[in-house]
Design an enzyme around this catalytic site. Structure first.
Site, PDB file in Angstrom:
ATOM      1  N   ALA A  50     -10.589  -4.417  16.465  1.00 46.62           N
ATOM      2  CA  ALA A  50     -10.263  -5.745  17.011  1.00 46.62           C
ATOM      3  C   ALA A  50      -9.175  -6.409  16.160  1.00 46.62           C
ATOM      4  CB  ALA A  50     -11.517  -6.610  17.045  1.00 46.62           C
ATOM      5  N   ASN A 103       1.702  -2.282   5.441  1.00 47.59           N
ATOM      6  CA  ASN A 103       0.950  -1.037   5.637  1.00 47.59           C
ATOM      7  C   ASN A 103      -0.453  -1.080   5.021  1.00 47.59           C
ATOM      8  OD1 ASN A 103       0.625   2.089   5.758  1.00 47.59           O
ATOM      9  ND2 ASN A 103       0.484   1.579   3.573  1.00 47.59           N
ATOM     10  N   GLY A 158       0.835  -1.211   0.000  1.00 44.40           N
ATOM     11  CA  GLY A 158       0.000   0.000   0.000  1.00 44.40           C
ATOM     12  C   GLY A 158       0.863   1.251   0.000  1.00 44.40           C
ATOM     13  N   TYR A 213     -12.536  -3.513  12.717  1.00 41.97           N
ATOM     14  CA  TYR A 213     -11.228  -2.936  12.373  1.00 41.97           C
ATOM     15  C   TYR A 213     -10.330  -2.852  13.610  1.00 41.97           C
ATOM     16  CZ  TYR A 213      -7.897   0.734  10.963  1.00 41.97           C
ATOM     17  OH  TYR A 213      -6.762   1.456  10.712  1.00 41.97           O
ATOM     18  N   SER A 244      -3.072   0.558  14.588  1.00 42.22           N
ATOM     19  CA  SER A 244      -3.903   1.760  14.727  1.00 42.22           C
ATOM     20  C   SER A 244      -4.115   2.064  16.207  1.00 42.22           C
ATOM     21  CB  SER A 244      -5.262   1.527  14.069  1.00 42.22           C
ATOM     22  OG  SER A 244      -6.150   2.568  14.394  1.00 42.22           O
ATOM     23  N   SER A 302       1.337   3.242  -2.418  1.00 40.84           N
ATOM     24  CA  SER A 302       0.946   4.141  -3.514  1.00 40.84           C
ATOM     25  C   SER A 302       0.273   5.413  -3.028  1.00 40.84           C
ATOM     26  CB  SER A 302       0.007   3.399  -4.467  1.00 40.84           C
ATOM     27  OG  SER A 302      -1.076   2.826  -3.757  1.00 40.84           O
ATOM     28  N   ARG A 303      -0.271   5.388  -1.827  1.00 41.80           N
ATOM     29  CA  ARG A 303      -1.010   6.563  -1.348  1.00 41.80           C
ATOM     30  C   ARG A 303      -0.816   6.692   0.165  1.00 41.80           C
ATOM     31  NH1 ARG A 303      -6.190   6.452  -1.221  1.00 41.80           N
ATOM     32  NH2 ARG A 303      -6.578   4.237  -1.575  1.00 41.80           N
ATOM     33  N   ILE A 341      -4.800  10.181  11.169  1.00 37.58           N
ATOM     34  CA  ILE A 341      -3.920  10.756  10.141  1.00 37.58           C
ATOM     35  C   ILE A 341      -4.770  11.209   8.954  1.00 37.58           C
ATOM     36  CG2 ILE A 341      -1.876  10.352   8.713  1.00 37.58           C
ATOM     37  CD1 ILE A 341      -1.425  10.036  11.806  1.00 37.58           C
ATOM     38  N   LYS A 381      -6.860  -4.870  14.361  1.00 38.37           N
ATOM     39  CA  LYS A 381      -5.564  -4.219  14.601  1.00 38.37           C
ATOM     40  C   LYS A 381      -4.987  -4.694  15.939  1.00 38.37           C
ATOM     41  CE  LYS A 381      -5.036  -1.517  10.921  1.00 38.37           C
ATOM     42  NZ  LYS A 381      -3.987  -1.732   9.930  1.00 38.37           N
TER      43      LYS A 381
HETATM   44  N1  LIG Z   1      -5.334   7.306   8.146  1.00 34.12           N
HETATM   45  C1  LIG Z   1      -5.480   7.023   9.420  1.00 34.12           C
HETATM   46  O1  LIG Z   1      -6.068   7.798  10.192  1.00 34.12           O
HETATM   47  C2  LIG Z   1      -4.921   5.748   9.988  1.00 34.12           C
HETATM   48  C3  LIG Z   1      -4.881   5.618  11.376  1.00 34.12           C
HETATM   49  C4  LIG Z   1      -4.377   4.451  11.929  1.00 34.12           C
HETATM   50  C5  LIG Z   1      -3.905   3.437  11.118  1.00 34.12           C
HETATM   51  N2  LIG Z   1      -3.960   3.578   9.769  1.00 34.12           N
HETATM   52  C6  LIG Z   1      -3.458   2.460   8.969  1.00 34.12           C
HETATM   53  O2  LIG Z   1      -2.460   2.932   8.082  1.00 34.12           O
HETATM   54  C7  LIG Z   1      -2.435   2.117   6.907  1.00 34.12           C
HETATM   55  C8  LIG Z   1      -2.469   3.018   5.677  1.00 34.12           C
HETATM   56  O3  LIG Z   1      -3.595   3.856   5.758  1.00 34.12           O
HETATM   57  P1  LIG Z   1      -3.755   5.200   4.885  1.00 34.12           P
HETATM   58  O4  LIG Z   1      -4.406   6.202   5.756  1.00 34.12           O
HETATM   59  O5  LIG Z   1      -2.492   5.525   4.225  1.00 34.12           O
HETATM   60  O6  LIG Z   1      -4.837   4.682   3.807  1.00 34.12           O
HETATM   61  P2  LIG Z   1      -5.111   5.136   2.281  1.00 34.12           P
HETATM   62  O7  LIG Z   1      -4.697   6.545   2.082  1.00 34.12           O
HETATM   63  O8  LIG Z   1      -6.517   4.723   2.028  1.00 34.12           O
HETATM   64  O9  LIG Z   1      -4.111   4.194   1.440  1.00 34.12           O
HETATM   65  C9  LIG Z   1      -4.319   2.817   1.466  1.00 34.12           C
HETATM   66  C10 LIG Z   1      -3.231   2.111   0.679  1.00 34.12           C
HETATM   67  O10 LIG Z   1      -3.467   0.689   0.804  1.00 34.12           O
HETATM   68  C11 LIG Z   1      -3.681   0.129  -0.485  1.00 34.12           C
HETATM   69  N3  LIG Z   1      -4.690  -0.920  -0.410  1.00 34.12           N
HETATM   70  C12 LIG Z   1      -6.006  -0.801  -0.110  1.00 34.12           C
HETATM   71  N4  LIG Z   1      -6.614  -1.994  -0.176  1.00 34.12           N
HETATM   72  C13 LIG Z   1      -5.658  -2.886  -0.521  1.00 34.12           C
HETATM   73  C14 LIG Z   1      -5.648  -4.281  -0.761  1.00 34.12           C
HETATM   74  N5  LIG Z   1      -6.768  -5.026  -0.686  1.00 34.12           N
HETATM   75  N6  LIG Z   1      -4.491  -4.877  -1.107  1.00 34.12           N
HETATM   76  C15 LIG Z   1      -3.355  -4.149  -1.206  1.00 34.12           C
HETATM   77  N7  LIG Z   1      -3.295  -2.819  -1.020  1.00 34.12           N
HETATM   78  C16 LIG Z   1      -4.439  -2.199  -0.674  1.00 34.12           C
HETATM   79  C17 LIG Z   1      -4.103   1.276  -1.381  1.00 34.12           C
HETATM   80  O11 LIG Z   1      -3.800   0.975  -2.736  1.00 34.12           O
HETATM   81  P3  LIG Z   1      -4.815   1.376  -3.951  1.00 34.12           P
HETATM   82  O12 LIG Z   1      -5.151   2.817  -3.779  1.00 34.12           O
HETATM   83  O13 LIG Z   1      -4.060   1.064  -5.209  1.00 34.12           O
HETATM   84  O14 LIG Z   1      -6.017   0.466  -3.811  1.00 34.12           O
HETATM   85  C18 LIG Z   1      -3.264   2.416  -0.799  1.00 34.12           C
HETATM   86  O15 LIG Z   1      -1.948   2.360  -1.297  1.00 34.12           O
HETATM   87  C19 LIG Z   1      -3.604   1.159   7.028  1.00 34.12           C
HETATM   88  O16 LIG Z   1      -3.160  -0.087   7.493  1.00 34.12           O
HETATM   89  C20 LIG Z   1      -4.490   1.794   8.084  1.00 34.12           C
HETATM   90  O17 LIG Z   1      -5.258   0.839   8.778  1.00 34.12           O
HETATM   91  C21 LIG Z   1      -4.457   4.714   9.175  1.00 34.12           C
END
Ligand SMILES: NC(=O)c1ccc[n+]([C@@H]2O[C@H](COP(=O)([O-])OP(=O)(O)OC[C@H]3O[C@@H](n4cnc5c(N)ncnc54)[C@H](OP(=O)(O)O)[C@@H]3O)[C@@H](O)[C@H]2O)c1
Length: 255
Positions: A164, A99, A15, A162, A149, A17-18, A195, A166
Site C-alpha cells: 500500500a 531507493n 540506500g 508495504y 515495487s 550501499s547494498r 529481485i 509503494k
Molecule cells: N529486492 C526486491 O525484490 C525488491 C522488489 C521491489 C522493490 N524493491 C525496492 O528496492 C529498494 C532497494 O531494495 P534492495 O532489494 O536493494 O534492499 P537491500 O538489499 O535490503 O538494501 C537496502 C538498502 O537500503 C538501506 N536502508 C535500509 N533501511 C534504511 C533506512 N532506514 N534509512 C536509510 N537507508 C536504509 C540499506 O542500508 P544499510 O544496509 O546500511 O542499513 C541498504 O543500502 C527498496 O526500496 C525496496 O522496497 C526491492
C-alpha cells in the site's frame, strides 16, 4: 563516450550501499556521473561501494542517512551542500534516486502499530520529506526516481502495508511531478519485480525462489543489475519526455 558535461552530473542514491542501490550507484559511475550514496546501518558497505567507484576512476562519496528520521534531513541537506561544493565545485545536483526501503514480513493479523509506523517512516514519509528538503538543491530540469515495487500493483500475503505504501509512493510521484513542473523537474517511479537481494532476509528456500521466478514471464528472479542498469539509463536527457510515470521492471511478473 563520456563528455565533460556528463562527467559533471551528480546523482544522489539513498540506500546505495547494498542491493539495488549499490547497482544504481556503480552503474551511474560507469556512465560518468558523480555519485553520492547513503548507507544506514552498515557504514562499511557504503564505504566499500564508494571505494569501488573511486578505485575504478569514478567519483563517489558515502554518507550516513536514516531515511526514517525526517528530523535529521535539514542537517543532511547541509552536508550534501558542503560535499557538492567541496568535491564537485557545485551548489546543486542533477538526480535524486529514492531507493532506501525496508520490507514487511507479517500477515495483516500479525502487523503491529510499531511495524506499520516503521514501514511508513522509511518507505513513504521519509521519501516525501527528504525530497521536499533536497529539491531546492536539484537543478531545474533534473529528475527524481522513486523506487517502488511490483507489490504496488499486485497483492502478496505478508506485504499489505508495504504494498500500500509503494502504491502511495507512486501517487506521490505524480504529485511531485505536478508541483515541480515549473522547474522542469521530472519525477518517475521504477517498480522492480522480484529481485535477488538481501531485502527482507532474501527470497527464501529454493522451492520459494522457483515459485517467484515462475511468476515472471521471463522465468527467473531479477538481479540487482537488472534494475541498476535500467534506472541509470533514465539518468540522462534520453528520457527527457518521460514524466510522472510508473515503469515496472520485473520481467513480466504477474501479468
Ligand atoms: N529486492 C526486491 O525484490 C525488491 C522488489 C521491489 C522493490 N524493491 C525496492 O528496492 C529498494 C532497494 O531494495 P534492495 O532489494 O536493494 O534492499 P537491500 O538489499 O535490503 O538494501 C537496502 C538498502 O537500503 C538501506 N536502508 C535500509 N533501511 C534504511 C533506512 N532506514 N534509512 C536509510 N537507508 C536504509 C540499506 O542500508 P544499510 O544496509 O546500511 O542499513 C541498504 O543500502 C527498496 O526500496 C525496496 O522496497 C526491492
Amino acid at each position: 563516450m563520456t563528455t565533460s558535461n556528463e562527467t559533471s552530473k551528480v546523482v544522489l542514491v539513498t540506500g546505495g550501499s547494498r542491493g539495488i542501490g549499490r547497482s544504481i550507484a556503480i552503474n551511474a559511475a560507469k556512465r560518468g556521473l558523480g555519485v553520492i550514496l547513503t548507507y544506514n546501518s552498515q557504514p562499511e558497505s557504503g564505504q566499500a561501494v564508494a571505494d569501488e567507484i573511486n578505485n575504478a576512476g569514478g567519483k563517489a562519496i558515502a554518507l550516513h542517512l536514516d531515511a526514517g528520521k525526517p528530523a535529521s534531513f535539514d542537517e543532511f541537506a547541509k552536508q550534501i551542500s558542503a560535499v557538492l561544493h567541496e568535491e564537485w565545485g557545485r551548489d546543486n545536483f542533477d538526480y535524486l534516486v529514492n531507493n532506501a526501503g525496508i520490507a514487511q514480513r507479517s500477515l495483516i493479523q500479525d502487523t503491529t502499530e510499531e511495524i506499520f509506523d516503521q514501514l511508513v517512516n522509511v518507505n513513504l514519509k521519509g521519501v516525501f520529506f527528504l525530497s521536499q528538503k533536497l529539491i531546492p538543491l536539484i537543478v531545474d530540469g533534473g529528475q527524481i526516481i522513486n523506487i517502488s515495487s511490483g507489490l504496488a500493483r499486485f497483492a502478496f500475503p505478508g506485504t499489505a502495508v508495504y504494498g500500500a505504501l509503494k502504491a502511495g509512493l507512486e501517487g506521490l510521484t505524480r504529485y511531485f511531478a505536478k508541483e515541480y513542473a515549473a522547474r522542469k523537474i521530472r519525477v518517475n517511479s521504477v517498480a522492480p519485480g522480484a529481485i535477488d537481494t538481501e531485502f527482507g532476509g532474501g527470497k527464501g528456500d529454493e522451492e520459494h525462489r522457483q515459485q517467484i521466478a515462475a511468476a515472471a514471464a521471463i522465468g527467473r528472479l531479477g538481479v540487482a543489475d537488472d534494475i541498476g542498469l535500467f534506472v541509470t539509463s533514465m539518468l540522462s536527457d534520453d528520457s527527457r519526455f518521460v514524466n510522472a510515470q510508473r515503469i515496472e521492471v520485473g520481467g513480466g511478473i504477474m501479468i
